[in-house]
Scaffold this motif. Structure first.
Motif, short mmCIF file in Angstrom:
data_model
loop_
_atom_site.label_atom_id
_atom_site.label_comp_id
_atom_site.label_asym_id
_atom_site.label_seq_id
_atom_site.Cartn_x
_atom_site.Cartn_y
_atom_site.Cartn_z
N TRP A 19 0.84 -1.18 -0.01
CA TRP A 19 -0.08 0.03 0.13
C TRP A 19 0.79 1.18 -0.05
CZ3 TRP A 19 -3.01 -2.33 4.67
CH2 TRP A 19 -4.05 -3.01 3.99
N TYR A 20 2.09 1.39 0.80
CA TYR A 20 2.62 2.79 0.98
C TYR A 20 4.09 2.38 0.55
CZ TYR A 20 -1.17 2.72 4.22
OH TYR A 20 -2.33 3.02 4.96
N GLY A 21 4.41 1.28 -0.24
CA GLY A 21 5.77 1.26 -0.96
C GLY A 21 6.98 0.56 0.03
N GLU A 22 6.69 0.55 1.40
CA GLU A 22 7.52 -0.10 2.44
C GLU A 22 6.75 -0.41 3.64
OE1 GLU A 22 10.72 2.64 3.74
OE2 GLU A 22 9.58 4.26 2.97
N PRO A 23 7.24 -1.02 4.80
CA PRO A 23 6.66 -1.05 6.06
C PRO A 23 6.59 0.14 6.69
CG PRO A 23 8.01 -2.73 5.77
CD PRO A 23 8.48 -1.92 4.71
N LEU A 24 5.47 0.70 7.26
CA LEU A 24 5.33 1.97 7.91
C LEU A 24 6.34 2.19 8.89
CD1 LEU A 24 1.49 2.40 8.14
CD2 LEU A 24 2.96 3.63 6.59
N GLY A 25 6.74 1.08 9.62
CA GLY A 25 7.69 1.36 10.53
C GLY A 25 9.03 1.89 10.07
N ALA A 26 9.62 1.44 9.13
CA ALA A 26 10.65 2.05 8.36
C ALA A 26 10.30 3.23 7.58
CB ALA A 26 11.26 1.26 6.99
N GLU A 130 4.97 13.39 -7.78
CA GLU A 130 3.76 13.61 -8.11
C GLU A 130 3.15 12.36 -8.99
OE1 GLU A 130 1.45 16.11 -7.89
OE2 GLU A 130 2.65 17.26 -6.88
N ILE A 131 4.07 11.86 -9.83
CA ILE A 131 3.76 10.63 -10.60
C ILE A 131 3.61 9.53 -9.58
CG2 ILE A 131 4.75 8.99 -12.22
CD1 ILE A 131 6.86 11.13 -13.07
N GLN A 132 4.42 9.43 -8.77
CA GLN A 132 3.84 8.41 -7.66
C GLN A 132 2.64 8.44 -6.94
OE1 GLN A 132 7.71 8.81 -5.12
NE2 GLN A 132 8.07 6.65 -5.72
N SER A 133 2.18 9.81 -6.60
CA SER A 133 1.16 9.96 -5.92
C SER A 133 -0.03 9.82 -6.83
CB SER A 133 0.97 11.45 -5.41
OG SER A 133 -0.20 11.76 -4.97
N LEU A 134 0.09 10.26 -8.42
CA LEU A 134 -0.95 9.81 -9.11
C LEU A 134 -1.22 8.48 -9.33
CD1 LEU A 134 -3.25 10.94 -11.07
CD2 LEU A 134 -1.30 11.14 -12.99
N LEU A 135 -0.23 7.74 -9.56
CA LEU A 135 -0.34 6.10 -9.86
C LEU A 135 -1.00 5.52 -8.41
CD1 LEU A 135 2.92 5.08 -11.34
CD2 LEU A 135 0.65 4.65 -12.29
N ARG A 136 -0.54 6.03 -7.30
CA ARG A 136 -0.82 5.25 -6.13
C ARG A 136 -2.38 5.91 -5.78
NH1 ARG A 136 4.88 5.62 -3.01
NH2 ARG A 136 5.89 4.08 -4.23
N SER A 137 -2.84 6.94 -6.31
CA SER A 137 -4.20 7.26 -6.17
C SER A 137 -5.27 6.51 -7.12
CB SER A 137 -4.48 8.65 -6.46
OG SER A 137 -4.35 9.30 -7.86
N VAL A 138 -4.73 5.88 -8.21
CA VAL A 138 -5.45 5.14 -9.04
C VAL A 138 -5.58 3.70 -8.49
CG1 VAL A 138 -5.51 4.46 -11.61
CG2 VAL A 138 -4.82 6.48 -10.92
N ALA A 139 -4.39 3.13 -8.02
CA ALA A 139 -4.55 1.91 -7.72
C ALA A 139 -3.51 1.43 -6.57
CB ALA A 139 -3.97 0.95 -8.65
N ALA A 141 -0.28 -0.42 -4.75
CA ALA A 141 0.81 -0.90 -5.04
C ALA A 141 0.88 -2.41 -5.51
CB ALA A 141 1.70 -0.75 -3.96
N GLY A 142 0.16 -3.27 -4.82
CA GLY A 142 -0.13 -4.70 -5.01
C GLY A 142 -0.76 -4.91 -6.35
N ASP A 143 -1.75 -4.11 -6.68
CA ASP A 143 -2.38 -4.12 -7.93
C ASP A 143 -1.65 -3.42 -9.19
OD1 ASP A 143 -4.54 -4.99 -6.91
OD2 ASP A 143 -5.61 -3.05 -6.61
N ILE A 144 -0.77 -2.58 -9.00
CA ILE A 144 0.20 -1.98 -9.89
C ILE A 144 1.08 -3.10 -10.25
CG2 ILE A 144 1.93 -0.32 -10.26
CD1 ILE A 144 0.24 1.91 -8.46
N ILE A 145 1.69 -3.59 -9.22
CA ILE A 145 2.44 -4.69 -9.33
C ILE A 145 2.20 -5.97 -10.27
CG2 ILE A 145 4.02 -6.67 -8.51
CD1 ILE A 145 4.80 -4.52 -6.14
N THR A 150 1.71 -8.42 -15.46
CA THR A 150 0.74 -8.82 -16.84
C THR A 150 1.54 -8.34 -18.15
OG1 THR A 150 -1.00 -8.94 -15.46
CG2 THR A 150 -1.32 -8.86 -18.03
N LEU A 151 1.94 -7.11 -18.03
CA LEU A 151 2.80 -6.42 -19.05
C LEU A 151 4.04 -6.87 -19.37
CD1 LEU A 151 1.56 -2.64 -18.44
CD2 LEU A 151 0.54 -4.12 -20.32
N ALA A 152 4.67 -7.40 -18.75
CA ALA A 152 6.08 -7.75 -18.59
C ALA A 152 6.62 -8.26 -19.96
CB ALA A 152 6.56 -8.38 -17.24
N THR A 153 5.98 -9.31 -20.27
CA THR A 153 6.43 -10.07 -21.54
C THR A 153 6.27 -9.42 -22.86
OG1 THR A 153 4.52 -11.25 -21.85
CG2 THR A 153 6.28 -12.28 -20.62
#
Length: 182
Positions: A19-26, A130-139, A141-145, A150-153
């Motif tokens: 969700w946040y790119g890393e554990p919240l503790g870190a 700004e790019i990160q914020s926009l992407l993360r507002s759409v989906a 992180a797990g869904d983005i991965i 799906t697109l990798a190949t």
């Protein structure tokens, strides 16, 4: 801590990473270090109780429920980057933290003149955030991965972009951005 608690904590930290790119503790420890805060002050700026902050840091609780708090976290990450790159002083950072604390969400970052460098152009870190914020507002992180996998190949460059900006660390996204400027 028994095995079940360890499993629950590990699962919470993995959800936080997605969700946040890393554990919240870190993430919170880095903000505390970078901005010269203690946990109580960080909790106050974010609008969380000290016990809630502690639960999020330890993985006892996975998600920040209030979107305004998530936006304050993002604002503090941006502020920490500005302190680190020397674009604002510690005193200015303290004033900005008071503004962030009062914010109810929305765009708390664009109201100051601190989003540009001396030439008037947005800083690379600002553009990347700004790019990160926009992407993360759409989906999440797990869904983005998942989408990137799906697109990798068929579209590896696009998959890399999604992973780096949608789920990666800001420093890695800055490096990616700078490596793709011609």
């Amino acid at each position: 801590m028994d095995a079940a608690q360890q499993d629950t904590t590990a699962r919470a930290r993995e959800l936080q990473r997605s969700w946040y790119g890393e554990p919240l503790g870190a993430l919170f420890r880095r903000l505390i270090d970078d901005l010269g805060l203690n946990q109580a002050r960080l909790a106050a700026v974010l609008g969380l109780s000290a016990p809630m902050l502690s639960q999020l840091m330890s993985g006892q609780r996975a998600k920040i429920g209030n979107p305004a708090v998530v936006q304050r976290v993002q604002a503090l990450q941006e502020l920490a980057g500005q302190v680190a790159d020397g674009s604002i002083s510690a005193a200015e950072a303290t004033d900005r933290m008071d503004e962030i604390k009062k914010s109810q969400g929305g765009s708390v970052l664009t109201s100051t003149g601190q989003t540009t460098n001396s030439s008037g152009a947005p800083t690379v870190r600002r553009v990347v955030r700004e790019i990160q914020s926009l992407l993360r507002s759409v989906a999440a992180a797990g869904d983005i991965i998942d989408a990137a996998d799906t697109l990798a190949t068929t579209h590896p460059e696009l998959a890399e972009f999604l992973k780096v900006y949608g789920a990666g660390r800001t420093a890695d996204a800055v490096a990616h951005y700078e490596s793709h400027q011609h």
